[in-house]
Design an enzyme around this catalytic site. Structure first.
Site, PDB file in Angstrom:
ATOM      1  N   TYR A 274      27.442  -3.330 152.244  1.00  0.00           N
ATOM      2  CA  TYR A 274      26.916  -2.232 151.413  1.00  0.00           C
ATOM      3  C   TYR A 274      26.951  -0.918 152.206  1.00  0.00           C
ATOM      4  O   TYR A 274      26.297  -0.790 153.240  1.00  0.00           O
ATOM      5  CB  TYR A 274      25.491  -2.525 150.932  1.00  0.00           C
ATOM      6  CG  TYR A 274      25.400  -3.658 149.915  1.00  0.00           C
ATOM      7  CD1 TYR A 274      26.549  -4.229 149.358  1.00  0.00           C
ATOM      8  CD2 TYR A 274      24.179  -4.162 149.502  1.00  0.00           C
ATOM      9  CE1 TYR A 274      26.473  -5.258 148.424  1.00  0.00           C
ATOM     10  CE2 TYR A 274      24.094  -5.193 148.568  1.00  0.00           C
ATOM     11  CZ  TYR A 274      25.243  -5.733 148.039  1.00  0.00           C
ATOM     12  OH  TYR A 274      25.172  -6.757 147.122  1.00  0.00           O
TER      13      TYR A 274
ATOM     14  N   SER B  26      22.863  -7.511 138.938  1.00  0.00           N
ATOM     15  CA  SER B  26      23.326  -6.674 137.821  1.00  0.00           C
ATOM     16  C   SER B  26      22.735  -7.103 136.480  1.00  0.00           C
ATOM     17  O   SER B  26      23.458  -7.275 135.498  1.00  0.00           O
ATOM     18  CB  SER B  26      24.864  -6.641 137.756  1.00  0.00           C
ATOM     19  OG  SER B  26      25.383  -6.075 138.942  1.00  0.00           O
ATOM     20  N   PRO B  27      21.406  -7.233 136.414  1.00  0.00           N
ATOM     21  CA  PRO B  27      20.762  -7.644 135.166  1.00  0.00           C
ATOM     22  C   PRO B  27      20.886  -6.583 134.075  1.00  0.00           C
ATOM     23  O   PRO B  27      20.742  -6.892 132.900  1.00  0.00           O
ATOM     24  CB  PRO B  27      19.292  -7.822 135.571  1.00  0.00           C
ATOM     25  CG  PRO B  27      19.114  -6.881 136.734  1.00  0.00           C
ATOM     26  CD  PRO B  27      20.411  -6.940 137.473  1.00  0.00           C
TER      27      PRO B  27
ATOM     28  N   LYS C  51      22.498   4.029 128.987  1.00  0.00           N
ATOM     29  CA  LYS C  51      22.785   5.357 129.550  1.00  0.00           C
ATOM     30  C   LYS C  51      24.238   5.802 129.345  1.00  0.00           C
ATOM     31  O   LYS C  51      24.532   6.988 129.437  1.00  0.00           O
ATOM     32  CB  LYS C  51      22.388   5.418 131.021  1.00  0.00           C
ATOM     33  CG  LYS C  51      23.256   4.610 131.957  1.00  0.00           C
ATOM     34  CD  LYS C  51      22.598   4.473 133.337  1.00  0.00           C
ATOM     35  CE  LYS C  51      22.215   5.841 133.887  1.00  0.00           C
ATOM     36  NZ  LYS C  51      21.270   5.695 135.001  1.00  0.00           N
TER      37      LYS C  51
ATOM     38  N   GLY D 239      18.557  -2.718 140.561  1.00  0.00           N
ATOM     39  CA  GLY D 239      18.993  -1.575 141.362  1.00  0.00           C
ATOM     40  C   GLY D 239      18.295  -0.356 140.801  1.00  0.00           C
ATOM     41  O   GLY D 239      17.993  -0.307 139.602  1.00  0.00           O
TER      42      GLY D 239
ATOM     43  N   GLU E 179       9.797   2.116 135.443  1.00  0.00           N
ATOM     44  CA  GLU E 179      10.062   1.790 134.033  1.00  0.00           C
ATOM     45  C   GLU E 179      10.443   0.305 133.886  1.00  0.00           C
ATOM     46  O   GLU E 179       9.933  -0.398 133.016  1.00  0.00           O
ATOM     47  CB  GLU E 179      11.199   2.682 133.510  1.00  0.00           C
ATOM     48  CG  GLU E 179      11.539   2.397 132.046  1.00  0.00           C
ATOM     49  CD  GLU E 179      12.800   3.130 131.582  1.00  0.00           C
ATOM     50  OE1 GLU E 179      12.971   4.322 131.909  1.00  0.00           O
ATOM     51  OE2 GLU E 179      13.613   2.490 130.905  1.00  0.00           O
ATOM     52  N   ASN E 180      11.295  -0.160 134.770  1.00  0.00           N
ATOM     53  CA  ASN E 180      11.803  -1.540 134.680  1.00  0.00           C
ATOM     54  C   ASN E 180      10.702  -2.593 134.864  1.00  0.00           C
ATOM     55  O   ASN E 180      10.763  -3.681 134.297  1.00  0.00           O
ATOM     56  CB  ASN E 180      12.916  -1.760 135.710  1.00  0.00           C
ATOM     57  CG  ASN E 180      14.108  -0.848 135.446  1.00  0.00           C
ATOM     58  OD1 ASN E 180      14.209  -0.273 134.365  1.00  0.00           O
ATOM     59  ND2 ASN E 180      14.973  -0.688 136.425  1.00  0.00           N
TER      60      ASN E 180
END
Ligand code: NDP
Length: 328
Positions: free
Chosen positions: A57, A211-212, A221, A294, A303-304
């Site tokens: 990464y 990557s949910p 978005k 992420g 928010e998530n």
């Protein structure tokens, strides 16, 4: 404050927060360090204990940001579950893959960047067709035996490859992989739900799904074009991330946007954002040990987090409605 939930990582005794945070693309990459720190702190304050990384990464920069942030905040090491993944270490002939040499050297280099003596979880970031399974199994067992990691696992391996690793480990009297890091979302279900199904009972496979939100598509978005500041907007001109731009403009991107648009009314009816609905959907599956999210802004994580509440609103009828919309 939304209450965090913890699950066992497969058949192990290790508990991981069901929402976790990873550094791919963002930390050490597209996101400034001060904002990365804010994201990590928002997650930690909400009860996240699992943070995911990889040697590849941002060419190791992500691990440095995590290591620095943990030091900066003075978080107790035993409160954290830290992972890294080995495969993409660099450009040299032995800097990539799962040779014993690269697994051991790559792990040592990751620990140095993370400024830690051990990671809790170490993953083989991809299968390596050129290295014998025995070499891979022995090398990860060596990492565990020397105290550099507590558990080892795989990422995006086929069920057959995972079974093979278990067969080899058993033959050698060694430890097989405990967990798999696999993509799983409303839009990508096949491998997690069908191919791995046999592994949950047989091997007690734990899962750290990635990557949910399908990289952001499942927040809606991209429904009206590429927003400024998004990972796709920031990827323009970066040759390593050009595939993201191509994907948005291609068939896959169009399909994802169409499904995201169709799912918005379902989320609205539940008083949720589309992203919260997508995360809540993944939470409903008990074979998920933790969902690696992420975030490039702390508000996104906050928010998530509400997905933990929304999951209780997902009735079998709503889950069926989602199945019908997505058609997968
Ligand atoms: P997601 O699908 O959760 O996508 C995260 C992105 O979605 C964010 O960066 C942000 O995009 C957008 N987003 C998140 N929340 C919101 C919100 N509330 N509102 C608007 N946009 C939002 O996960 P990732 O694809 O980032 O993967 C998560 C982690 O999983 C990685 O960091 C990594 O640790 C791991 N992973 C592992 C892989 C493997 O091969 N093992 C592969 C990929 C990921 P933006 O920044 O554009 O605003």
């Amino acid at each position: 404050m939304t209450q965090m939930e913890y699950r066992f990582l497969g058949r192990s005794g290790l508990k991981v927060s069901v929402l976790s945070l990873g550094g791919w693309i963002t930390y050490g990459g597209t996101t400034g360090n001060d904002v990365a720190y804010q994201c990590l702190k928002a997650a930690y304050d909400a009860g996240v204990n699992f943070f995911d990384n990889a040697e590849g990464y941002a060419a190791g920069e992500s691990e440095k940001v995590f290591g620095d942030a943990i030091k900066h905040f003075g978080w107790k090491r035993s409160d954290l579950v830290i992972s890294t993944k080995i495969y993409w270490g660099g450009d040299g002939p032995n800097d990539k893959g799962l040779s014993r040499k690269h697994i051991i050297e790559g792990t040592n280099a990751s620990l140095k960047r993370l400024q830690m003596d051990y990671v809790d979880l170490i993953f083989a970031h991809r299968p390596d067709a050129y290295t014998p399974m025995e070499e891979v199994v022995r090398a990860f067992n060596h990492i565990i035996d020397t105290g550099k990691a507590f558990y080892w696992g795989t990422s995006e391996w086929s069920a057959e490859q995972i079974q093979d690793a278990h067969r080899v480990a058993e033959k050698l009297g060694l430890i097989g992989p405990l967990m798999e890091q696999v993509e799983y979302s409303i839009l990508k279900r096949e491998r997690f739900e069908k191919e791995y199904d046999q592994l949950y009972k047989k091997h007690g496979l734990g899962t750290t799904i990635f990557s949910p939100l399908a990289g952001g598509f499942l927040t809606g978005k991209y429904n009206d074009g590429i927003p400024e500041g998004s990972r796709v907007a920031l990827a323009k001109g970066d040759k390593n991330l050009q595939w993201l731009v191509d994907m948005v403009n291609g068939t896959e991107g169009k399909w994802r946007i169409e499904k995201a648009r169709a799912l918005v009314p379902v989320a609205e009816r539940l008083g949720a954002t589309l992203g919260q609905l997508a995360l809540a959907w993944a939470l409903k599956n008990k074979n998920v040990s933790t969902i690696i999210t992420g975030a490039s802004k702390p508000e996104q994580f906050t928010e998530n987090l509400k997905a933990l509440e929304i999951q209780h609103k997902l009735t079998p009828e709503i889950l069926k409605e989602i199945d019908d919309i997505v058609g997968n």
